[in-house]
Motif scaffolding. Structure first.
Motif, PDB file in Angstrom:
ATOM      1  N   GLU A 249       0.862  -1.195   0.000  1.00 44.58           N
ATOM      2  CA  GLU A 249       0.000   0.000   0.000  1.00 44.58           C
ATOM      3  C   GLU A 249       0.893   1.237   0.000  1.00 44.58           C
ATOM      4  O   GLU A 249       1.768   1.392   0.850  1.00 44.58           O
ATOM      5  N   SER A 287      -3.978   6.876  -3.575  1.00 46.48           N
ATOM      6  CA  SER A 287      -3.526   5.592  -3.044  1.00 46.48           C
ATOM      7  C   SER A 287      -3.235   4.659  -4.207  1.00 46.48           C
ATOM      8  O   SER A 287      -4.033   4.562  -5.150  1.00 46.48           O
ATOM      9  N   LEU A 289      -0.714   0.885  -5.464  1.00 51.56           N
ATOM     10  CA  LEU A 289      -0.042  -0.338  -5.022  1.00 51.56           C
ATOM     11  C   LEU A 289       1.296  -0.475  -5.733  1.00 51.56           C
ATOM     12  O   LEU A 289       1.355  -0.418  -6.963  1.00 51.56           O
ATOM     13  N   SER A 330       1.835  -3.937   8.685  1.00 50.57           N
ATOM     14  CA  SER A 330       1.225  -2.986   7.762  1.00 50.57           C
ATOM     15  C   SER A 330       0.342  -2.040   8.544  1.00 50.57           C
ATOM     16  O   SER A 330      -0.064  -2.337   9.676  1.00 50.57           O
ATOM     17  N   PRO A 368      -5.306   0.409  -6.884  1.00 50.47           N
ATOM     18  CA  PRO A 368      -5.788  -0.569  -5.901  1.00 50.47           C
ATOM     19  C   PRO A 368      -7.096  -1.238  -6.302  1.00 50.47           C
ATOM     20  O   PRO A 368      -7.457  -2.277  -5.752  1.00 50.47           O
TER      21      PRO A 368
END
Length: 373
Positions: A249, A287, A289, A330, A368
Motif C-alpha cells: 500500500e 492511493s 499499489l 502494515s 488498488p
C-alpha cells in the motif's frame, strides 16, 4: 483448414427477468486466430466455462454474436456446429471398447465401416494409443492419462472445426498433468484445429496456450501471450492471478513526465517508478499499489537500502529456487510476502527477523481497484 472464432458483444444472463439475475458474460468481444490454442483462464465463477458451453451450443447466449470464420453460429443447434468437446470427467462409455468409444461420433454420422476403421486407427496413432487399440479393452482398463487421450481421440476423429477442452487435466495427478499438457499441445499443433482450453490453473494455461484470456466476473480483463500477461499485466487482478504479485500500500508523492514518485505507507520508503512500469494514471495524493513478484524482492539477514523488516514464517525448497514467506507489519493488517531466492540463505532460518529489499528496476505500480481475486 481452420478458421478464426470471433465473439462480438456476447452476454449471458442466467435468470433474466428474475429478481436476482446472474450476468455471467458481459459484452465479451475478441477473436481467436485460425489454428490457435487459446486458453480461457480465471477463478471459479468468472464465466470461462459458460463461454465454452455457449460456443458448443450447450448454453444459449442472451445477446451478441459468435462466428466461425464468416458464419454466425450463435443460433445453429449444437449437433450442427461440428465441434469436438473433451470434458473434465472424460465421459467415456464403460460398456464399449475404446475403438467403439472413439468411433461413436462416426457411427452417429453413418460413416461406412471401412472409413470408420481407417479414421479411428489414424487418430489413435496421433494420440499414441496404437498398442492399446490392438488390445481394445474397455476404458476402465486404462490409466487416467490413457483415458484422457481416448477422450481427445473421440473429439478429433470426425475432423471438428473447433476443439473445446473443459478443464481436461483436472482429474489427473500433478506429474501426469505436466505430461498431458505437453501431449495436448503436440496433438493440437499436429492437427492445427482452432482450440479453446478452459482452466483455472495459471501454470497450466501458461504452459499450453498460444494466447490467454483472463476473465473476472464475466469480463475479459486482458488477452495476450504468457510473457505479456506475466511481464506486462494491465491491472492488479491480472498481476496477482498470472503468477504471484506482492503488493505494498503506497501513496503518490509527486509525478513527472518520466516517472511517478511513491511512498510505501507507514514505512517512509520512496521509489520513482518509470511511467513504462505504471499501470495507472495516478496523481499526487492517490492511493496506489507497488507490485513486486517474488523474484523481484530480496531477503537478507542484514539491513538493505530501502528495506522493510519482517519475520520469516516458512522456508520452502522448490528445486530451482528457495521461497521465503515473510510477514511484515502494515498500517492495515500484517502482510504475507513471498520472496524467491536463487539459493538458500544460510544465515536465515524460520522465525528470524529479516529485511526485505526491492529490485527497483523491476517493480511496477498499480491502481488498488480490482486487487482482490
Amino acid at each position: 483448414m481452420s478458421n478464426n472464432v470471433t465473439y462480438e458483444n456476447v452476454n449471458k444472463i442466467y435468470g433474466e427477468g428474475s429478481k436476482n439475475p446472474v450476468h455471467a458474460l458481459k459484452d465479451v468481444s475478441f477473436t481467436i486466430n485460425p489454428g490457435e490454442l487459446f486458453c480461457l483462464l480465471g477463478p471459479s465463477g468468472c464465466g470461462k466455462t459458460t463461454l465454452l458451453r455457449s460456443t458448443a451450443g450447450l448454453e444459449e447466449i442472451s445477446s451478441g454474436k459468435m462466428y466461425y470464420g464468416d458464419v454466425d453460429i450463435s443460433t445453429i443447434p449444437p449437433y450442427k456446429r461440428n465441434i469436438g468437446m473433451v470434458f473434465q470427467s472424460f465421459a467415456l462409455y464403460p460398456h464399449m471398447s475404446i475403438f467403439e468409444n472413439v468411433a461413436y461420433g462416426l457411427r452417429v454420422r453413418k460413416v461406412p465401416n471401412d472409413e470408420v476403421k481407417k479414421k479411428v486407427t489414424q487418430v489413435m496413432e496421433l494420440v499414441g494409443l496404437q498398442e492399446e487399440l490392438k488390445r481394445n479393452p474397455s476404458p476402465t482398463a486404462l490409466s487416467g492419462g490413457q483415458q484422457q487421450r481416448v477422450a481427445i481421440a473421440r473429439a478429433l476423429v470426425y475432423d471438428p472445426d473447433i476443439l473445446l477442452l473443459d478443464e481436461p487435466l483436472a482429474n489427473l495427478d500433478a506429474k501426469l498433468r505436466r505430461y498431458m499438457r505437453a501431449e495436448i499441445r503436440r496433438i493440437q499443433k499436429a492437427t492445427n484445429i482452432t482450440t479453446i482450453f478452459v482452466t483455472h490453473d495459471q501454470e497450466e494455461a501458461m504452459a499450453v496456450g498460444d494466447r490467454l484470456a483472463v476473465l473476472r466476473k464475466g469480463i475479459v480483463e486482458q488477452i495476450g501471450t504468457s510473457d505479456e500477461l506475466y511481464n506486462e499485466p494491465k491491472n492488479a487482478f491480472v498481476a496477482n492471478f498470472i503468477g504471484k504479485m506482492n503488493f505494498f500500500e503506497s501513496t503518490v508523492i509527486d509525478s513527472s513526465k518520466d516517472s511517478i514518485d511513491v511512498e510505501i505507507k507507514g514505512k517512509g520508503i520512496r521509489f520513482a517508478i518509470p511511467k513504462a512500469k505504471c499501470r495507472t494514471q495516478a496523481k499526487k495524493g492517490d492511493s496506489v499499489l507497488i507490485g513486486g513478484r517474488p523474484e523481484q524482492l530480496i531477503v537478507s539477514a542484514a539491513p538493505l537500502n530501502k528495506c522493510i523488516e519482517g519475520n520469516v514464517h516458512i522456508i520452502q525448497h522448490l528445486g530451482s529456487f528457495i521461497r521465503y514467506e515473510v510477514t511484515i507489519d502494515s498500517s492495515i493488517s500484517p502482510v504475507a510476502l513471498e520472496i524467491d531466492m536463487d539459493s538458500l540463505q544460510k544465515d536465515i532460518h524460520e522465525g528470524d527477523r529479516v529485511y526485505v529489499g526491492f529490485k527497483e528496476d523491476k517493480i511496477s505500480l498499480f491502481s488498488p481497484e480490482g486487487r482482490e481475486l
